[in-house]
Design a protein around this motif. Sequence first.
Motif, mmCIF file in Angstrom:
data_model
loop_
_atom_site.group_PDB
_atom_site.id
_atom_site.type_symbol
_atom_site.label_atom_id
_atom_site.label_comp_id
_atom_site.label_asym_id
_atom_site.label_seq_id
_atom_site.Cartn_x
_atom_site.Cartn_y
_atom_site.Cartn_z
ATOM 1 N N GLY A 1 -13.824 -18.040 -20.779
ATOM 2 C CA GLY A 1 -13.380 -17.273 -19.611
ATOM 3 C C GLY A 1 -13.253 -15.794 -19.916
ATOM 4 O O GLY A 1 -13.560 -15.331 -21.016
ATOM 5 N N HIS A 2 -12.805 -15.058 -18.924
ATOM 6 C CA HIS A 2 -12.633 -13.606 -19.038
ATOM 7 C C HIS A 2 -11.606 -13.201 -17.986
ATOM 8 O O HIS A 2 -11.274 -14.003 -17.110
ATOM 9 C CB HIS A 2 -13.972 -12.893 -18.813
ATOM 10 N N GLY A 3 -11.125 -11.986 -18.079
ATOM 11 C CA GLY A 3 -10.029 -11.588 -17.201
ATOM 12 C C GLY A 3 -10.400 -10.540 -16.166
ATOM 13 O O GLY A 3 -11.385 -9.823 -16.324
ATOM 14 N N HIS A 4 -9.601 -10.481 -15.115
ATOM 15 C CA HIS A 4 -9.737 -9.430 -14.106
ATOM 16 C C HIS A 4 -8.358 -8.908 -13.732
ATOM 17 O O HIS A 4 -7.378 -9.654 -13.760
ATOM 18 C CB HIS A 4 -10.387 -9.960 -12.823
ATOM 19 N N ASN A 5 -8.330 -7.637 -13.328
ATOM 20 C CA ASN A 5 -7.142 -7.090 -12.681
ATOM 21 C C ASN A 5 -7.408 -7.150 -11.180
ATOM 22 O O ASN A 5 -8.092 -6.288 -10.637
ATOM 23 C CB ASN A 5 -6.899 -5.648 -13.124
ATOM 24 N N TYR A 6 -6.905 -8.193 -10.549
ATOM 25 C CA TYR A 6 -7.177 -8.406 -9.130
ATOM 26 C C TYR A 6 -6.260 -7.550 -8.266
ATOM 27 O O TYR A 6 -5.070 -7.413 -8.563
ATOM 28 C CB TYR A 6 -6.938 -9.870 -8.756
ATOM 29 N N THR A 7 -6.831 -7.039 -7.182
ATOM 30 C CA THR A 7 -6.032 -6.415 -6.133
ATOM 31 C C THR A 7 -6.229 -7.221 -4.858
ATOM 32 O O THR A 7 -7.369 -7.492 -4.470
ATOM 33 C CB THR A 7 -6.462 -4.960 -5.892
ATOM 34 N N VAL A 8 -5.127 -7.624 -4.239
ATOM 35 C CA VAL A 8 -5.176 -8.392 -2.999
ATOM 36 C C VAL A 8 -4.729 -7.478 -1.863
ATOM 37 O O VAL A 8 -3.667 -6.848 -1.947
ATOM 38 C CB VAL A 8 -4.232 -9.609 -3.059
ATOM 39 N N LEU A 9 -5.530 -7.388 -0.824
ATOM 40 C CA LEU A 9 -5.176 -6.611 0.362
ATOM 41 C C LEU A 9 -4.860 -7.582 1.486
ATOM 42 O O LEU A 9 -5.721 -8.352 1.905
ATOM 43 C CB LEU A 9 -6.316 -5.675 0.769
ATOM 44 N N VAL A 10 -3.627 -7.552 1.925
ATOM 45 C CA VAL A 10 -3.170 -8.472 2.967
ATOM 46 C C VAL A 10 -2.973 -7.664 4.247
ATOM 47 O O VAL A 10 -2.135 -6.763 4.293
ATOM 48 C CB VAL A 10 -1.846 -9.149 2.549
ATOM 49 N N THR A 11 -3.782 -7.994 5.264
ATOM 50 C CA THR A 11 -3.699 -7.269 6.539
ATOM 51 C C THR A 11 -3.031 -8.146 7.582
ATOM 52 O O THR A 11 -3.440 -9.292 7.798
ATOM 53 C CB THR A 11 -5.103 -6.860 7.024
ATOM 54 N N VAL A 12 -1.994 -7.588 8.195
ATOM 55 C CA VAL A 12 -1.250 -8.284 9.244
ATOM 56 C C VAL A 12 -1.397 -7.500 10.540
ATOM 57 O O VAL A 12 -1.283 -6.273 10.551
ATOM 58 C CB VAL A 12 0.246 -8.418 8.869
ATOM 59 N N ARG A 13 -1.682 -8.224 11.617
ATOM 60 C CA ARG A 13 -1.775 -7.632 12.951
ATOM 61 C C ARG A 13 -0.536 -8.022 13.735
ATOM 62 O O ARG A 13 -0.038 -9.145 13.614
ATOM 63 C CB ARG A 13 -3.009 -8.176 13.668
ATOM 64 N N GLY A 14 -0.047 -7.093 14.529
ATOM 65 C CA GLY A 14 1.107 -7.429 15.340
ATOM 66 C C GLY A 14 1.346 -6.388 16.409
ATOM 67 O O GLY A 14 0.655 -5.368 16.498
ATOM 68 N N THR A 15 2.326 -6.684 17.209
ATOM 69 C CA THR A 15 2.728 -5.768 18.264
ATOM 70 C C THR A 15 3.671 -4.721 17.672
ATOM 71 O O THR A 15 4.581 -5.070 16.915
ATOM 72 C CB THR A 15 3.472 -6.552 19.372
ATOM 73 N N ILE A 16 3.438 -3.474 17.988
ATOM 74 C CA ILE A 16 4.336 -2.424 17.488
ATOM 75 C C ILE A 16 5.708 -2.612 18.130
ATOM 76 O O ILE A 16 5.856 -2.585 19.349
ATOM 77 C CB ILE A 16 3.783 -1.015 17.808
ATOM 78 N N ASN A 17 6.685 -2.840 17.280
ATOM 79 C CA ASN A 17 8.060 -2.993 17.764
ATOM 80 C C ASN A 17 8.536 -1.648 18.317
ATOM 81 O O ASN A 17 8.515 -0.645 17.600
ATOM 82 C CB ASN A 17 8.938 -3.442 16.587
ATOM 83 N N PRO A 18 8.947 -1.605 19.583
ATOM 84 C CA PRO A 18 9.294 -0.303 20.177
ATOM 85 C C PRO A 18 10.486 0.373 19.501
ATOM 86 O O PRO A 18 10.576 1.604 19.499
ATOM 87 C CB PRO A 18 9.597 -0.631 21.643
ATOM 88 N N GLN A 19 11.391 -0.415 18.893
ATOM 89 C CA GLN A 19 12.537 0.193 18.208
ATOM 90 C C GLN A 19 12.165 0.697 16.812
ATOM 91 O O GLN A 19 12.441 1.840 16.459
ATOM 92 C CB GLN A 19 13.690 -0.818 18.074
ATOM 93 N N THR A 20 11.527 -0.177 16.029
ATOM 94 C CA THR A 20 11.287 0.163 14.621
ATOM 95 C C THR A 20 9.944 0.827 14.396
ATOM 96 O O THR A 20 9.714 1.473 13.367
ATOM 97 C CB THR A 20 11.335 -1.106 13.750
ATOM 98 N N GLY A 21 9.008 0.622 15.328
ATOM 99 C CA GLY A 21 7.699 1.238 15.194
ATOM 100 C C GLY A 21 6.760 0.516 14.249
ATOM 101 O O GLY A 21 5.665 1.014 13.974
#
Length: 141
Positions: A42-62
């Motif tokens: 085997g061999h190694g990697h430095n993985y980067t995970v990008l997690v994208t979340v979609r949602g409604t902009i909360n009017p109070q917190t933005g």
Amino acid sequence: MMNVQAYVTRQYRFCAAHRLHAKELSDDVNRKVFGKCNNPNGHGHNYTVLVTVRGTINPQTGDVTDRERLDHLVATKIVERFDHRHLNHDSAFQDVVTTGENLAKFIWDELVGGIAIGQLEKIGLIETRDNYFEYQGEPCR
Ligand code: NI
């Protein structure tokens, strides 16, 4: 400002080893298909995970999600599970090749049901300078 949708992407990192090897293929074919990525130790990697979340902009917190809860979810489900491990030894990859595609899909499947606010939109996975993978599965609701 009602029901305005936006996206947030958080990055997470872990270091792990893997070996690309398909059990149902012969050793010769594995070497041809995966090349040096099939090296037995085997061999190694430095993985980067990008997690994208979609949602409604909360009017109070933005914002569209709770970043602390998202960070906790990814830390417990993904980073602690894989960091400084050999992916081929993980129960999820006994019959699944540890490619970036399969790893991105696994991360999606682990996270999709646990997003407290908003919905999982996409998983990105940077494996090397030149290898970036994406997976977008079915939303859980
Ligand atoms: Ni690799």
